[in-house]
Structures are given as structure tokens and as C-alpha cells.
Write a protein that holds these residues in place. Sequence first.
Motif, PDB file in Angstrom:
ATOM      1  N   TYR A 621       0.827  -1.203   0.000  1.00  0.00           N
ATOM      2  CA  TYR A 621       0.000   0.000   0.000  1.00  0.00           C
ATOM      3  C   TYR A 621       0.866   1.259   0.000  1.00  0.00           C
ATOM      4  CZ  TYR A 621      -4.246  -2.670   1.060  1.00  0.00           C
ATOM      5  OH  TYR A 621      -5.312  -3.522   1.007  1.00  0.00           O
ATOM      6  N   ILE A 622       1.868   1.266   0.868  1.00  0.00           N
ATOM      7  CA  ILE A 622       2.730   2.435   0.979  1.00  0.00           C
ATOM      8  C   ILE A 622       3.536   2.634  -0.301  1.00  0.00           C
ATOM      9  CG2 ILE A 622       4.706   3.398   2.218  1.00  0.00           C
ATOM     10  CD1 ILE A 622       3.610   1.918   4.729  1.00  0.00           C
ATOM     11  N   ARG A 623       4.029   1.526  -0.836  1.00  0.00           N
ATOM     12  CA  ARG A 623       4.849   1.577  -2.049  1.00  0.00           C
ATOM     13  C   ARG A 623       4.058   2.120  -3.240  1.00  0.00           C
ATOM     14  NH1 ARG A 623       6.609  -3.289  -1.250  1.00  0.00           N
ATOM     15  NH2 ARG A 623       5.321  -4.297  -2.828  1.00  0.00           N
ATOM     16  N   ASN A 624       2.751   1.824  -3.264  1.00  0.00           N
ATOM     17  CA  ASN A 624       1.918   2.230  -4.392  1.00  0.00           C
ATOM     18  C   ASN A 624       1.017   3.417  -4.060  1.00  0.00           C
ATOM     19  OD1 ASN A 624       2.205  -0.014  -6.659  1.00  0.00           O
ATOM     20  ND2 ASN A 624       2.272  -1.053  -4.672  1.00  0.00           N
ATOM     21  N   ASN A 625       1.339   4.119  -2.974  1.00  0.00           N
ATOM     22  CA  ASN A 625       0.588   5.314  -2.577  1.00  0.00           C
ATOM     23  C   ASN A 625      -0.908   5.047  -2.445  1.00  0.00           C
ATOM     24  OD1 ASN A 625       2.900   7.023  -2.608  1.00  0.00           O
ATOM     25  ND2 ASN A 625       2.783   7.081  -4.848  1.00  0.00           N
ATOM     26  N   LYS A 626      -1.249   3.907  -1.830  1.00  0.00           N
ATOM     27  CA  LYS A 626      -2.649   3.547  -1.656  1.00  0.00           C
ATOM     28  C   LYS A 626      -2.987   3.361  -0.177  1.00  0.00           C
ATOM     29  CE  LYS A 626      -2.929   1.322  -6.175  1.00  0.00           C
ATOM     30  NZ  LYS A 626      -3.825   2.305  -6.780  1.00  0.00           N
ATOM     31  N   THR A 627      -2.384   4.166   0.668  1.00  0.00           N
ATOM     32  CA  THR A 627      -2.614   4.009   2.104  1.00  0.00           C
ATOM     33  C   THR A 627      -4.067   4.255   2.478  1.00  0.00           C
ATOM     34  OG1 THR A 627      -1.908   6.306   2.386  1.00  0.00           O
ATOM     35  CG2 THR A 627      -0.263   4.594   2.770  1.00  0.00           C
ATOM     36  N   GLU A 628      -4.810   5.026   1.660  1.00  0.00           N
ATOM     37  CA  GLU A 628      -6.219   5.269   1.978  1.00  0.00           C
ATOM     38  C   GLU A 628      -7.053   3.987   1.895  1.00  0.00           C
ATOM     39  OE1 GLU A 628      -6.056   5.462  -2.484  1.00  0.00           O
ATOM     40  OE2 GLU A 628      -4.803   6.135  -0.813  1.00  0.00           O
ATOM     41  N   MET A 629      -6.551   2.978   1.196  1.00  0.00           N
ATOM     42  CA  MET A 629      -7.301   1.738   1.042  1.00  0.00           C
ATOM     43  C   MET A 629      -7.178   0.837   2.262  1.00  0.00           C
ATOM     44  SD  MET A 629      -6.496   0.967  -2.970  1.00  0.00           S
ATOM     45  CE  MET A 629      -7.670  -0.353  -3.138  1.00  0.00           C
ATOM     46  N   LEU A 630      -6.369   1.237   3.241  1.00  0.00           N
ATOM     47  CA  LEU A 630      -6.271   0.464   4.476  1.00  0.00           C
ATOM     48  C   LEU A 630      -7.547   0.573   5.293  1.00  0.00           C
ATOM     49  CD1 LEU A 630      -2.626   1.320   5.512  1.00  0.00           C
ATOM     50  CD2 LEU A 630      -3.474  -0.921   4.880  1.00  0.00           C
TER      51      LEU A 630
END
Length: 707
Positions: A621-630
Motif C-alpha cells: 500500500y505504501i509503495r503504491n501510494n494507496k494508504t487510503e485503502m487500508l
Amino acid sequence: MYNSNRGGIIQIIIGIIFILITAQLISLQIFSSKYVLAANNNAIFRKIIYPDRGIIYDRKKRALLENTISYDLVVIPNEARGVDTATLCEILKIDKAAYSKRMVEVIIKNSRVKSGVFEPFLSAELYAQLTENLYRFPGFSLSERSIRSYPYNTAAHVLGYVAEVDVNFLQKHGEEGYEMGDYAGMTGLEKQYESILMGQRGVKRFLRDNKGKIQGPFEKGEFDTLAIAGRNLFTSMDVEVQQLAEKLLQHKIGSVVALNPKTGSVIAMASSPGYNPNLLTGNQRRKTIGRLLTDTARPIYNRAIKGQYPPGSTFKPLGALIALDEGLITPSFGYNCFGLYTSCGDPRKCEHHNAGHAANLQLALANSCNSYFLQVFRMAIDNPKYRDAKKGYLKWKQYMNSFGLGRKLGIDLPSENRANIPDTAQYNKDFGGAKYWNSCYMLTLGIGQDRMTATPLQLANAMAFIANKGYYYTPHFIDSIEEEDEVDKKLLEDFRVKQEVTKIPTEYFDVIKEGMHDVTVYGTAAFIKVPGHEFCAKTGTAQNPHGKNHSLFVCFAPKDNPKIAVAVIVENAGFGATWAGPIAGLVMEKYLNDTLTKESKTKVDYLSNVDLMPEAIKAWYIRNNKTEMLSPIEYNNDELADIWDMEMLSETAPIKTKLDTIKKLDTAAPPVQPKAPAPKNKKMKENALNPKLKKKKVNSKKNNVSI
């Protein structure tokens, strides 16, 4: 004479031509509907009236989903002449290139003379603007339809979602009256019961003049048909238990399944990560295309029916039942275990070293002794009655299938997985033929490891089987259908038939139940309590070759009159009693007591905030800038196409074989049992029960952990 013959020939030719023209006119005007339809399309405007889909209710008649009104802007391309495209594009916030592209798409989908959706799911603001300016857009009209809304924001995997049909869908359902622009259930109960939920479309016909303007109803509405709403479904689900299960699984990967053993009906089915089902409706779907496809945690994957996990020690009660029924052991059978099983040469670790912890079956279950159940498994495979290990294994596998493992149970959801009870062909291939392997070659099957896998649904069903002392009902969600007819009764018939799959005596189940009760009294789950109720349980800690061990817990309650059976799996979480067990206890408490104590509510808040998400996924998630999907509420779904392929991931079709009824053998003369030392008169505690106590971690292939 020549001229006379020539005149006759000409007359014959003219006569033939006249007959052909007359026949063609008769064919066109009487037998062919082609030009009638074309004329009618010019003179009559046909407006589809979409019905409300049926509602799905929980066991207390609370609507799990509802219908809300939405409008589409539709167009008949052949009539879209003289359109004020500048104004239309301004209202829709598109350019003329997008306008042309959409028009081409409508023509490809529906042809020039049929209406197609130009802009779906209009907002209230757009609807108002278009209504005021519709006279500027010949060929365009507004079409009303109902869309789903989810007041409880829960059970997305179970309910499924509705989406516009595509060409592939129309080819598969060509005889069912669907047209381009229609919506249908694509997953979950929406798909499974589509024929009941969809209702019947209505049609209104309006007369048009030569300029295409509507003059009024055609023939005073004589040929109009009314839309018939879909029928409602009544499920066994409890929406509050469902919400609790999903909350407890937040920030974790896993599943919870709760069944009513008396009926087989599903009380709750949660899979995590999940998503808010409201994000699948209206324009939300368009806005979120592609996000889910790249999510490595696969939030639309229903782990409850598709996830395959080694059952670990949760399998041990079933292994004991086989040995009892085959007359290989009695309830008093004991085994000397001092921390290791060495009979196959390669030491297998047990979590206990004290003498007497496996002095009989009941104690062995309470303490989850690996050595005991490894020995019991070997006795079943090497049973001298079957002469060789292959035949003994096939009999053991037959039991497994009859218990509901290694095959699809037939729940009323699409895409159920059968998981795996390995076939002898796999071992023959690995070890060079049946004569070269024996029970030691698949030893850890006895503690729910090796190649054995099960779905959470299968584990919950196995608990229902034990709770009922030898039978179960096929798991299902739908208890009844509104205005149920004979066709509906036949549809639900399989869920109302008792599955008596074995002839194992009830007294053997009593022994198993007592051992599982002891698990909750002084065994591996002694700290888990359900206020006001005694219950039976089994913990499991299953090895995972891809990371930390999985935490498993299976149970049913109350002990003497079971009303709920639960299976919980939390991936990469360690001991079964530490994480899966408390989740199961809270689910049982909520269902049985219809409430939670103040202390239990505090536990819920704590457990729901514990982050057990694997580090690899969080790093992705962090690597792909998708932390909001947590955040679970942010999960979303997509249109058909690729996401459909993900959800419907195919599996190898199981070999269809007829299962023989297991027959009890004569056990009047049981085999001589080895003597075992008497158990110590003190309560035995597992370090796994108390997270504050430290314990050496065992996670090697040689020392299979199964607690």
C-alpha cells in the motif's frame, strides 16, 4: 407462328413477374413483421418501465438493502437530429468529441432505432437541468429506474451487486428477455436469486407525429403493460451479528462464519478486507474503476467460501470420530506423550511435556495433544482391515467427504470452493506408487496440515455436524421467498433436507463434545467465556508456508442445546486462542444474548483496532501510494470485465464419485489399548492463552504447530 409463340412467352414472363411481386407484397404485409416494426418505431415511442427489485431482509425483517429512484438520460440515435449539442455538452460537462463517442457506443450496443443509455445515474441537479432543456435535445428522454442502497453498509460479499448486462451476459441468457441497458445481479445473492429479485419490465407506448413529437398514449394505453416488482427474500442473517463480525475483522485478513446447526441457515458471513456496498451503486462504480483491481489484499474475494486454509487442530475432533467409528480406539484410549512424536523417525513437536495429558480421548482433545492425534491418524490409515495404506487412506478420505470436507457443500452463493482433501494420485506421483508410501508419508494430515485445506464455511458446517451428533443441513441464507410457489419450494428443497451422512453412534459424539467442552474449562481456550452459556470449542494454529501461522477457532453453543456454530480464521495471526477465539466468543455472545456486556464491548473496541494486516500488504500500500485503502470503508468494486474474472476465479472440477454410507463395524472386541499414566490433578494452562506470557515460537516444517 413465330410471332404468336413470342407473344405467349412474353405473357408467361409477365405473369411470373406479377405472381412474384404479389407474393412478395403478401409476404411483406401479412407474414413479415420487419416493416411493421419499422413503421411502429416511427409512429410509436416505446418506453421501458423498470420494476423495483425485490428486497432482502434479515431474520428480524430488517431490510439489508433497499431501492432508491435514479434517472438515466437515454437517446434514440436515429432521432437525434437538430440537437443543441453545445448546451447538452455544457450540462453534462463533456466535449463534442465525448458526445460523438458516446453516440457511437449507443449505436454499437443498441442500433440506431433503439434507445440506449447516454448518461446513467443522473444527480438531482443534472436531472433538473435536463428536464428544463429537454426540448432542445430531440431523440433524448429521461428514463426512471431503481438502484440499490444499503442502510447498514454491511454484508457486501453476501448480498453481491447489480450491474449493467454486457454482450457476454446476453449471449448466456438469450432466452430470458434481457436487453442492452438492463441491470442484473452479478455476484452474491443478487446473482443466485436473480430470477426472483428482478421482477418483470413494463412498457408504455406513445403515439408520435411525423416530426417525432409525442402526441399522447397509443390506443389509450390498451397495449401498455405494467411493471411487476421483484419478490422479496427472507434470510436467516442477523444484521447486528454481521456488523459485529465485520468490525472485529477490521485491519485483519480472515473470515467469520456463523451457522444455526438446527437448520443450516447462515447467521453471519464476514470476509476481510471488505468494502462498503454503497460504493457499488450509481456513479460510485464509475468513479472507482481500477482501484480494486490493483489491491493486493483482494477485498472482493469472499474468503468465507473461497479461502483455503489448513484446518490445523480444529480437525482433531473429526479424526477422533473416524477412529471411534472404525473401532480402532475407545474413549479411554490413551497415548504416552512427553513432548514429541517419534514413531515415524522425524520428531513432531507437541506443546505438552507433562505425563498424562493424553491419558484418554477427552484429555487429548482438551490439551490438543499432537502426538495423540498423529497416532490415531496412523491407526486409521494402516488399519489392517483394509490390508494396505492406500485402501485405508481412501476410506479415511470417504469419511472426510461425508463430513463436508474436500467438496462443495452447495450453499446458495455462486463461486463456492471445494478446498482439498488430497487424492491418492498425488501421493502415488510423489512417492513412486502406492506400494512405496504409508501413513508416515502424510503424517501431519492427522493434525490438519500437509495438503489438507478447508474453507471457513466447511469448518463451521463440521461444527454443526458435531453439535447435531451426526447430521447437518446444507448451509444456506434464504429461509423463505415472498409468495412462495411450487417452483420456489423446489429451489429451496435441498436446504430443508437433513443430511444424515454417517451412522456413527451418538455416544461417540458425546465424548467428542465433552472433550471440546473441556477445551473451554481448563484447556487451550479456558480464558474465553460466553456470559450465561457453556460452549464447546477447538483451537487451531495452522502452519502457513508464506508467513506467520494462521489463527483458527471453531465452536458451538450452548453445549447441550446448540443454537450457533462458528468458525473464525485470522490469517498470519499466530495462536488460535489469542485472536480467532475471542472473536468467536463475542459473536456467540451477541447472537445468544442479543447484546454484549460492558466488558465485552470494551473487548470489541480493542480487538477491532488491533492491526494484524501482514507487513507485506501494508508495505505494498505504501509503495503504491494507496494508504487510503487500508480503511475498510474505502474499499470499492468495479464493473464486470477483469473484476468479474477475479471473483469467479476457476478451480479444478472435482471428480464426481458416489459416497458410500459409512457403516459402523462390530466393536464388541476393541483392540488392546496401551496403558497410560494417570493425569495430574491440576489445571493445565497454555501460554497462548495469555499474550503477556512469552513462549518460544515454533514454525518449522519439521515441528508442525497445531494447537
